[in-house]
Each structure stands twice: as structure tokens, then as C-alpha cells.
Design a protein around this motif. Structure first.
Motif, PDB file in Angstrom:
ATOM      1  N   HIS A 458       1.003  -1.057   0.363  1.00  0.00           N
ATOM      2  CA  HIS A 458       0.438   0.117  -0.385  1.00  0.00           C
ATOM      3  C   HIS A 458       0.725   1.393   0.525  1.00  0.00           C
ATOM      4  N   ALA A 459       2.286   1.195   0.614  1.00  0.00           N
ATOM      5  CA  ALA A 459       2.844   2.326   0.876  1.00  0.00           C
ATOM      6  C   ALA A 459       3.868   2.823  -0.425  1.00  0.00           C
ATOM      7  N   MET A 462       1.201   4.270  -2.884  1.00  0.00           N
ATOM      8  CA  MET A 462       0.759   5.462  -2.525  1.00  0.00           C
ATOM      9  C   MET A 462       2.558   6.049  -3.404  1.00  0.00           C
ATOM     10  N   SER A 463       3.316   5.962  -2.896  1.00  0.00           N
ATOM     11  CA  SER A 463       4.650   6.300  -3.411  1.00  0.00           C
ATOM     12  C   SER A 463       4.386   6.486  -5.056  1.00  0.00           C
ATOM     13  N   ARG A 466       2.846   9.906  -5.856  1.00  0.00           N
ATOM     14  CA  ARG A 466       3.531  11.047  -5.658  1.00  0.00           C
ATOM     15  C   ARG A 466       5.003  11.218  -6.804  1.00  0.00           C
ATOM     16  N   ARG A 563      -4.418   2.287  -7.707  1.00  0.00           N
ATOM     17  CA  ARG A 563      -5.619   3.044  -7.421  1.00  0.00           C
ATOM     18  C   ARG A 563      -6.570   2.042  -6.958  1.00  0.00           C
ATOM     19  N   ALA A 566      -4.274  -0.433  -4.334  1.00  0.00           N
ATOM     20  CA  ALA A 566      -4.256   0.650  -2.737  1.00  0.00           C
ATOM     21  C   ALA A 566      -5.463   0.568  -2.332  1.00  0.00           C
ATOM     22  N   LYS A 570      -6.590  -1.889   1.115  1.00  0.00           N
ATOM     23  CA  LYS A 570      -7.055  -0.325   2.352  1.00  0.00           C
ATOM     24  C   LYS A 570      -8.270  -0.998   2.900  1.00  0.00           C
ATOM     25  N   ASP A 582       0.105   5.150   4.439  1.00  0.00           N
ATOM     26  CA  ASP A 582       0.960   6.240   2.741  1.00  0.00           C
ATOM     27  C   ASP A 582       2.057   5.763   2.460  1.00  0.00           C
ATOM     28  N   GLU A 583       2.627   5.772   3.879  1.00  0.00           N
ATOM     29  CA  GLU A 583       4.534   5.582   3.526  1.00  0.00           C
ATOM     30  C   GLU A 583       5.231   4.690   4.816  1.00  0.00           C
TER      31      GLU A 583
END
Length: 585
Positions: A458-459, A462-463, A466, A563, A566, A570, A582-583
Motif C-alpha cells: 500500500h505504501a 502511494m509512492s 507522489r 489506485r 491501493a 486498504k 501511506d509510507e
């Protein structure tokens, strides 16, 4: 969008169009027709046993029936290939357009993807933990707490109306022992040298603050009272203090209950509620006066053949009849169980689940018999037994806790490794199997640590976002409708990842219906493995990277796939009661 439910409907429609089935429709039951992933992914995307289970009632050969079904399914525009395996299994391969539409649906639904109505709003009570309020929770309670809480979350997600319940065992001899143990600490707080804690009392230091609180509230007054006078006062304070401690322990583990039911309420007002429950069983013909045979094996010297009031439980599935009222007129412990189940039944539950420790195996048949007798078989009762947890540190058994006196507390485990590690690992094995919990292994950052591996996936998702914001600063990624771009996902590796996402609704329903939350933990690990594997391919093949500044349009389209991954991670982690960071550092 549920791939498997969708194709169950399509296959049933195909079956309805076959002349042989039309002629014998009243003799054919589609209930056993299943659509599932094939054992070997190279054979196809989904498979069905329709020909295998319907051939016999139709009086035909499974392979011949499979040929008829295949001919109908070829007309489906989302089916690009069909094959018949073995005696009649049908393997189906789907078009990329179908997978793209499924991905778009996952993106749109977000963390609601996989939510089901299979529970049909059935009112369900899940009772778990229910530890005696005599001290802090120990690691033995931990597994049942996590399994019960995750199962309740899972069933709620699958469409059941769930109540999470804790039964406070605040009546009986163990509470008298607690009160005497606290009173000893009260005397200690007054300055008395109490010496070594006598055998039979609770020795843990956790009772010291309770004794001090009594000294502050009552001074020496309790000391001058006879036991019959101080006992109820000390009981009330001790139980309240223990429940505060237990609630704090549960909160640390992210375990929550909707109802805390006190056993003492069943014994109040002359045990009126217990008496009423027994009267109800009597009215239904399940109670009689009689005596039980002696225990099997060696008969104790003090055993006496005495007449008691008995529950005729052997007539509803139990091994022996169960005493309700002893020969001296007092109620048995089981009598309170009768009243408690009757209370739940009167609250209108369709299903009742008891999550108990493995040492309660003897309760299963009597509770099942009780459910049949009180509900006339209308209530489904399930007892889930959680096997022992053994604690290790680098392969060596963990020693007992000083705070508790004779066991390792739940709070100590959570404080050392974190609640996410505890919760996920307690689910990463079927609850009916023993679990070895090694402090070192559940904190290492590697693929061998399932909770790290899933949370890291999951992290990583999210990366990617970014990275995309840095690579394409002129694009407002958060405002894009990524579902509209799913049509650009065509790579075979990415289609396989969508296929893994497609399994999620099926896993949710199967895990909820079988009451096996460990299935969800296994699925999340598999999904994380698929995602990490695809990520690693991008290291050697730049064209597969999620963010490639040389292909802006495809990179943005791939954000939809990320997405979706994730969202499912989640959602699943939330059901297990575990965070989706998220990280990770």
C-alpha cells in the motif's frame, strides 16, 4: 462489480437456452454450478463445473453437455476463448475490454469494492474475548479478540447486520477470589506487611492500584467490617477496575464491542431471568427431574447419585443431559448460559457466533443443543475455537510477565511489536490451528513478514502517486477521473493484476460465509505479491514502470490500476483492523 457473480448469471442464462435443459428444467438445480478461478491460470481466467454437476440429472455425458454449453458461451462478446478440460470442466478466457471495464468499476467503487449483500441483513451476534474480569488480558485472549473482531468486520462488509458482544463473567467463585486478592492489596496499602501472596489468590502487581484506591476511598473502615459486609463493596470496585483495564487493553489492540453483557444481571432479583429461561425450556418439554450416570472411567469416591433438574439435551444433539439446578436448589453455571442465550434469542438474532478458546471444546455440543431447543432450530449457532498462541523471541520461548504474575499480557505484546503486527499475524493462520508468534519475525522488514509485506504494498502505491505528481507537475492528478482511462491498460502483466483484484469480492463472500477471516489475510498477501512482482519487473523493463516520464498518457492511465490496488489493500486491511500506511520508513 463481481466477476464471478456476473458469469454465474451469464452461464445460467446460457444453460436456460439449451433445449435438453429446457425439457428437464424441473429436474435440474443450478445451485451447485460454480464459477471460480482455474487451478492453473494458464488454462483460462475463470472455470465452471456446470457440465460436471448437471450431466447426471440430465442423463447425459458431462463432456457432451460441456460442448453444448461452450457453443452458447461463444456467443458472449466478452468471451474470447473456451476449452474443455478433463471430463467436462469448462475454462473461459475473457477479453481485455472486459478486464478494462472491471478495472474502471474497481476505481469508481474505491474501498467499497467487494462490499456484498450476501448476508442479506441477517441479524448476527458475534461474542468474543469474554475474559474473566480478574486481571489484564493475556496473549491467550489476544487471538480470540482479533479473530472475533475481524470476523465481525468481515460479516458487516458482506451484508450481515452485526453486533459485537462481550460477556462479562462477573459472577461465580473467581470473582470471590478476585475480591479477596484485592482486599489483601487494600491491607497492604494501609501499611500492613502482607508477606507472600497465599496460594489460590491472584498474585499480579496489577491489583496494587486497586488496593490503594480502596484505601483512599474507605480508609480503615473496610478493615473493621466482617467479610459479608466488605465483600460486595470490594467486588464492585474490583470488577469496575478490571473492566477499565480490559477495555484499555482491547483499545490498544483496536478491538471494539457494541455490547458488554454482565452475567450478574442474570442472577439479580433472585435469578429471575435464569428461572424464566428454564421455565421456557420446561414448557417446551426439554426439562425433567432425574439423575445422571456416573462419569466414565474411575468414579470419584465422593460421587453420589442425586436427583437434579436436567436439560434433556441428548434429544437435541448433545452427548449427555446437562444439569440446570443442583440437588441443593442452586443453579449450575450452565443455567446462566441458558438464560444468556435466551436473552440473545429474544433480541432477535438470526445467527450467533461464539469465539472461544480451545479449552472450551466441551461447550460446543451443549451450546448447539441449547440453540436448537430454545429457537426450535431457527437460529444458526456456530462455535469457533481458537487454538493456543506460543510466544518466541528469536526461536526461544518468551518468559512470563512480572506484572501479571504468571502469564504474558496482551498489552506487553502490543507495546513491543505494535498492534498491526499482532492483529495481522493472529489472522495469518486458521484459528483452529496452533500459532507460533515470534517477536523478531513479526518486526522484520521482509517478504517473510506478511504484515510488513502487505502494508509496504500500500505504501508503494502511494509512492507512485507522489512520483507522478513530481513527474507531471502540471497535471492535477487528484481531480482526474482515472476510471475513464482504464481502457488504456492492455499489458498482459497488468491484466493479470486486474484478475487478482477481481477475486476480492469472491474472497469476501466466501470468508464471511465460512466464518474464516484468515482467508482475507491470505488474499491480501497474494495481492501484495502480485503488485510487488509487477513493480520489480519495471526495474528491468522501463516500459512497465507505473510512472514513465517518456509516456505521459500511459503513466496517468496506470495510476488507475495503482489506485485500484491501493483501494483493495486498504479495504482488506481495514477489515482485519490493520492500518494502511501511506509510507513506511
Amino acid at each position: 462489480m463481481n466477476l464471478f457473480a456476473d458469469f454465474e448469471t451469464r452461464i445460467e442464462n446460457a444453460l436456460e437456452s439449451i433445449d435438453l435443459i429446457k425439457e428437464k428444467r424441473s429436474e435440474v438445480d443450478f445451485a451447485r454450478v460454480a464459477v471460480e478461478p482455474p487451478r492453473d491460470p494458464s488454462h483460462g481466467d475463470i472455470a465452471t463445473n456446470a457440465a460436471m454437476v448437471l450431466a447426471k440429472p440430465l442423463g447425459t455425458n458431462p463432456r457432451a453437455l460441456a460442448e453444448l454449453i461452450v457453443a452458447r458461451l461463444k456467443e458472449d462478446p466478452d468471451v474470447v476463448d473456451l476449452s474443455i478440460a478433463g471430463p467436462g470442466f469448462i475454462n473461459i478466457r475473457l477479453s481485455k475490454e472486459y478486464w478494462q471495464r472491471l478495472l474502471a468499476a474497481v476505481i469508481r467503487q474505491g474501498t467499497d469494492y467487494g462490499r456484498s449483500t450476501v448476508g442479506a441483513g441477517r441479524k448476527t451476534n458475534v461474542e468474543y474475548v469474554s475474559a474473566n474480569p480478574t486481571g489484564p488480558m493475556h496473549v491467550g485472549h489476544c487471538r480470540g479478540a482479533v479473530v472475533g473482531d475481524a470476523l465481525a468486520n468481515l460479516m458487516g462488509f458482506a451484508g450481515y447486520e452485526v453486533t459485537k458482544e462481550y460477556y462479562i463473567n462477573d459472577a461465580g467463585s473467581q470473582i470471590d477470589v478476585l475480591a479477596r486478592s484485592v482486599f489483601l492489596r487494600y491491607r497492604e496499602a494501609l501499611g500492613e506487611n502482607i508477606g507472600e501472596i497465599p496460594a489460590g489468590l491472584y498474585p499480579g502487581d496489577y491489583l496494587v492500584p486497586v488496593g490503594k484506591a480502596l484505601a483512599e476511598e474507605f480508609g480503615v473502615r473496610l478493615h473493621n467490617m466482617p467479610e459479608d459486609d466488605w465483600m460486595p463493596l470490594v467486588k464492585d470496585r474490583a470488577i469496575d477496575a478490571m473492566m477499565v483495564m480490559i477495555r484499555e487493553d482491547l483499545e490498544a489492540l483496536n478491538v471494539h464491542h457494541d455490547v458488554f453483557f454482565s452475567e450478574r444481571t442474570l442472577h439479580a432479583e433472585g435469578a429471575q431471568r435464569i428461572r424464566a429461561a428454564i421455565n421456557d425450556l420446561t414448557f417446551k418439554g426439554h426439562v425433567y427431574r432425574g439423575s445422571l450416570p456416573p462419569p466414565k472411567g474411575q468414579v470419584p469416591e465422593d460421587w453420589e447419585d442425586r436427583e437434579q433438574t436436567l436439560f434433556r439435551s441428548t434429544e437435541v444433539g448433545d452427548d449427555i443431559d446437562r444439569p440446570l439446578i443442583k440437588s441443593d436448589g442452586s443453579y449450575t453455571y450452565f443455567a446462566a448460559d441458558v438464560a444468556y442465550f435466551k436473552d440473545k434469542f429474544d433480541r432477535g438474532y438470526d445467527e450467533m457466533i461464539y469465539v472461544l478458546g480451545a479449552d472450551h471444546g466441551g461447550y460446543v455440543k451443549r451450546l448447539e443443543a441449547l440453540a436448537r431447543a430454545i429457537s426450535d432450530g431457527s437460529v444458526k449457532l456456530t462455535v469457533l475455537l481458537c487454538q493456543l498462541v506460543k510466544l518466541y523471541r528469536n526461536g526461544e520461548p518468551v518468559k512470563m510477565s512480572k506484572r501479571s504474575g504468571d502469564f504474558v499480557t496482551l498489552r506487553e505484546v502490543v507495546d513491543e511489536v505494535g498492534r498491526d503486527s499482532v492483529r495481522f499475524m493472529m489472522l495469518y493462520r486458521k484459528s483452529s490451528e496452533p500459532l507460533d508468534f515470534d517477536f523478531a519475525k513479526v518486526t522484520e522488514q521482509s517478504k517473510d513478514n506478511p504484515v510488513f509485506y502487505v502494508q509496504y504494498a500500500h505504501a508503494r502505491c502511494m509512492s507512485v502517486f507522489r512520483q507522478a505528481r513530481e513527474a507531471f507537475p502540471d497535471v492535477d492528478i487528484d481531480c482526474l477521473d482515472l476510471s475513464e482511462l482504464a481502457k488504456d491498460i492492455v499489458d498482459d502483466n497488468e491484466i493479470q493484476l486486474i484478475g487478482k483484484l477481481a477475486e476480492y469480492p469472491r474472497v469476501v463472500e466466501a470468508a464471511a460465509q465460512s466464518q474464516e477471516p484468515h482467508r482475507l489475510a491470505f488474499y491480501l498477501y497474494d495481492l501484495a505479491s502480485f503488485f510487488h512482482a509487477h513493480w520489480n519487473k519495471g526495474k528491468d523493463q522501463p516500459e512497465l514502470r507505473f510512472v514513465n516520464d517518456k509516456n505521459r498518457e500511459l503513466s496517468i492511465a496506470r495510476l488507475g490500476l495503482v489506485r485500484a490496488v491501493a483501494s483493495v489493500l486498504k479495504s482488506g486491511l481495514s477489515i482485519t483492523g490493520t492500518a494502511a500506511p501511506d509510507e513506511m520508513r
